[in-house]
Write a protein that holds these residues in place. Sequence first.
Motif, PDB file in Angstrom:
ATOM      1  N   GLY A 199       0.795  -1.215   0.000  1.00 61.92           N
ATOM      2  CA  GLY A 199       0.000   0.000   0.000  1.00 61.92           C
ATOM      3  C   GLY A 199       0.827   1.263   0.000  1.00 61.92           C
ATOM      4  N   ALA A 200       0.117   2.401   0.074  1.00 60.64           N
ATOM      5  CA  ALA A 200       0.771   3.704   0.026  1.00 60.64           C
ATOM      6  C   ALA A 200       1.053   4.277   1.402  1.00 60.64           C
ATOM      7  N   GLY A 201       0.444   3.688   2.435  1.00 61.55           N
ATOM      8  CA  GLY A 201       0.632   4.217   3.776  1.00 61.55           C
ATOM      9  C   GLY A 201       0.941   3.128   4.784  1.00 61.55           C
ATOM     10  N   PRO A 202       1.535   3.490   5.923  1.00 62.93           N
ATOM     11  CA  PRO A 202       1.915   2.481   6.921  1.00 62.93           C
ATOM     12  C   PRO A 202       0.739   1.781   7.569  1.00 62.93           C
ATOM     13  N   ALA A 203      -0.454   2.391   7.538  1.00 64.52           N
ATOM     14  CA  ALA A 203      -1.620   1.769   8.169  1.00 64.52           C
ATOM     15  C   ALA A 203      -1.952   0.426   7.543  1.00 64.52           C
ATOM     16  N   THR A 204      -1.570   0.229   6.273  1.00 65.68           N
ATOM     17  CA  THR A 204      -1.865  -1.048   5.611  1.00 65.68           C
ATOM     18  C   THR A 204      -1.040  -2.190   6.183  1.00 65.68           C
TER      19      THR A 204
END
Length: 269
Positions: free
Chosen positions: A116-121
């Motif tokens: 993904g594009a962000g660390p939350a993924t």
Amino acid sequence: MMKSVSRMQDLTIHASDGEIGRVEEFYFDDETWTIRYLIVKTGGWLFGRLVLISPIFLRSVDWEAAQLNIALTKQQIENSPEIDRHKPVSRQHEADYMDALGGSYYWGGPGIWGIGAGPATLATGGAPISARAAASTRESADSHLRSTSAVKGYRIEATDGEIGQVDDFIVDLDTWSIRYLQLSWSWLPGKEILISPEWIGQIRWAESEVFVGLTREAIKSAPEYIESRSITREYEDQLHAHYGRRPYSPSEPQAKRVLAGVASDSSAK
């Protein structure tokens, strides 16, 4: 939301069961210009030991209280691998860190954070560690991690001569990518200018030099960055248009944008 690295230093880090310490600096990936770890100096409970905290584990930010809350316990942090800021962080060390804390690897996928594009993924309980990434860990060379404190002060070279120094880093907190470098110069005090990592042509790490494909005059006459104001899309469009660059597009992967323009001096590593 975007924040400068200098404004995030000294933020207090709170685990789920109490305060663990304060942010001292950051490690960023010099291939994609993405913040991979916060370097936190622990308090007396861990004898001031330095620990890494990945943005993967961040859960909320209280800017008024200057506090970052993470989804880890103090025991988990105590059991995480120790770091030595005087030595490069290896990919194996990163893998051991993620394995110990239950996070997923950010490398091995198409995005700047794996899949993904962000660390939350990649948060705990989220995307699993891919077999491909796990298998490549033992084969990888050292991670491409640099300290923001070390890179601050690097000389900025325009196409026609030196223009200033790296003074700060502007970070997109949705992706933790470094959106802009903030410049300072002794011969033109009082005006702050931003330059995107996308516009860097070469970096000589051993000589502490960053080369950008822009003229001194273009940089001097760029729209001014005012720290007390939020960076708006309108300002970004004006900045990109001034340099004759295409507008910033959040839909295009950061890694693709940066790697298309940056050539590092590999001999300096």
